[in-house]
Design a protein around this motif. Structure first.
Motif, short mmCIF file in Angstrom:
data_model
loop_
_atom_site.label_atom_id
_atom_site.label_comp_id
_atom_site.label_asym_id
_atom_site.label_seq_id
_atom_site.Cartn_x
_atom_site.Cartn_y
_atom_site.Cartn_z
N THR A 4 4.27 1.53 11.17
CA THR A 4 5.71 1.71 11.37
C THR A 4 6.36 2.31 10.13
O THR A 4 7.19 3.21 10.23
CB THR A 4 6.37 0.35 11.68
N ALA A 5 5.96 1.85 8.97
CA ALA A 5 6.58 2.28 7.72
C ALA A 5 6.36 3.77 7.46
O ALA A 5 7.27 4.46 6.99
CB ALA A 5 6.04 1.47 6.55
N TYR A 6 5.18 4.29 7.79
CA TYR A 6 4.87 5.69 7.48
C TYR A 6 5.10 6.62 8.66
O TYR A 6 5.14 7.84 8.49
CB TYR A 6 3.45 5.82 6.94
N GLY A 7 5.23 6.09 9.85
CA GLY A 7 5.61 6.86 11.04
C GLY A 7 4.87 8.16 11.22
O GLY A 7 3.64 8.22 11.14
N ASP A 8 5.61 9.25 11.46
CA ASP A 8 5.02 10.55 11.76
C ASP A 8 4.30 11.18 10.57
O ASP A 8 3.53 12.12 10.75
CB ASP A 8 6.09 11.52 12.26
N ASN A 9 4.54 10.67 9.39
CA ASN A 9 3.86 11.23 8.20
C ASN A 9 2.36 10.99 8.22
O ASN A 9 1.63 11.67 7.51
CB ASN A 9 4.44 10.63 6.93
N ILE A 10 1.89 10.04 9.03
CA ILE A 10 0.47 9.72 9.02
C ILE A 10 -0.35 10.58 9.98
O ILE A 10 -1.55 10.68 9.85
CB ILE A 10 0.23 8.23 9.33
N ARG A 11 0.30 11.25 10.93
CA ARG A 11 -0.46 12.03 11.92
C ARG A 11 -1.36 13.09 11.30
O ARG A 11 -2.53 13.19 11.67
CB ARG A 11 0.48 12.64 12.94
N PRO A 12 -0.88 13.90 10.35
CA PRO A 12 -1.78 14.90 9.74
C PRO A 12 -2.96 14.25 9.02
O PRO A 12 -4.08 14.78 9.07
CB PRO A 12 -0.88 15.65 8.75
N LEU A 13 -2.72 13.11 8.40
CA LEU A 13 -3.81 12.43 7.72
C LEU A 13 -4.81 11.85 8.72
O LEU A 13 -6.01 11.88 8.49
CB LEU A 13 -3.28 11.32 6.82
N PHE A 14 -4.33 11.31 9.84
CA PHE A 14 -5.24 10.82 10.88
C PHE A 14 -6.16 11.94 11.34
O PHE A 14 -7.35 11.77 11.47
CB PHE A 14 -4.47 10.30 12.08
N LEU A 53 0.84 -1.19 0.00
CA LEU A 53 0.00 0.00 0.00
C LEU A 53 0.88 1.24 0.00
O LEU A 53 1.78 1.37 0.82
CB LEU A 53 -0.90 0.02 1.24
N SER A 54 0.61 2.16 -0.90
CA SER A 54 1.39 3.40 -0.95
C SER A 54 0.77 4.44 -0.02
O SER A 54 -0.38 4.34 0.37
CB SER A 54 1.43 3.96 -2.38
N TYR A 55 1.57 5.44 0.30
CA TYR A 55 1.11 6.53 1.16
C TYR A 55 -0.07 7.25 0.50
O TYR A 55 -1.04 7.60 1.16
CB TYR A 55 2.27 7.49 1.41
N ARG A 56 0.00 7.42 -0.78
CA ARG A 56 -1.07 8.08 -1.53
C ARG A 56 -2.37 7.26 -1.44
O ARG A 56 -3.46 7.81 -1.27
CB ARG A 56 -0.66 8.27 -2.98
#
Length: 95
Positions: free
Chosen positions: A23-33, A5-8
Motif C-alpha cells: 500500500t505504501a509504495y503503490g504504483d511505484n512498485i510495478r516496474p520493479l516487480f 523498509l525503504s523503497y531503495r
C-alpha cells in the motif's frame, strides 16, 4: 512506515518487509516487480494433480470477461466464437 523498509532497500532485496509496503509504495512498485519477477502480478503455481481443471477454470473466467467486453462493443460475431469456446471448455470440465 510499519516496518521501516525503504523503497531503495526493496529494490535491492526484492522483498517487502511487511504487507503494508504494498500500500505504501503503490504504483511505484510495478516496474520493479516486472524487473525482479518478470511480471507485474503474482501468477502463483498450479498443483499438478488438479492443475488441468484449475487452468481450464481460469481460461473460462478469462473468456467470460472477454465475451462481456465484446458484447459491450457490439462485436457479436466474435462474441459467438468466444461463447462456443466457453461451452467447449465447460464440457471438458464436466467430463
Amino acid at each position: 512506515e510499519s516496518c521501516g523498509l525503504s523503497y531503495r532497500e526493496f529494490g535491492h532485496y526484492g522483498k517487502f518487509g511487511c504487507s503494508d509496503c504494498y500500500t505504501a509504495y503503490g504504483d511505484n512498485i510495478r516496474p520493479l516487480f516486472r524487473k525482479i519477477h518478470g511480471s507485474n502480478y503474482h501468477q502463483g503455481k498450479v498443483p499438478q494433480r488438479s492443475g488441468h481443471s484449475l487452468l481450464l477454470k481460469k481460461d473460462v473466467e478469462k473468456l467470460r470477461k472477454e465475451l462481456q467486453q465484446l458484447i459491450n462493443q457490439e462485436e457479436f460475431e466474435q462474441a459467438a466464437v468466444i461463447r462456443d469456446k466457453i461451452k467447449e471448455l465447460e464440457k471438458e470440465l464436466d467430463s
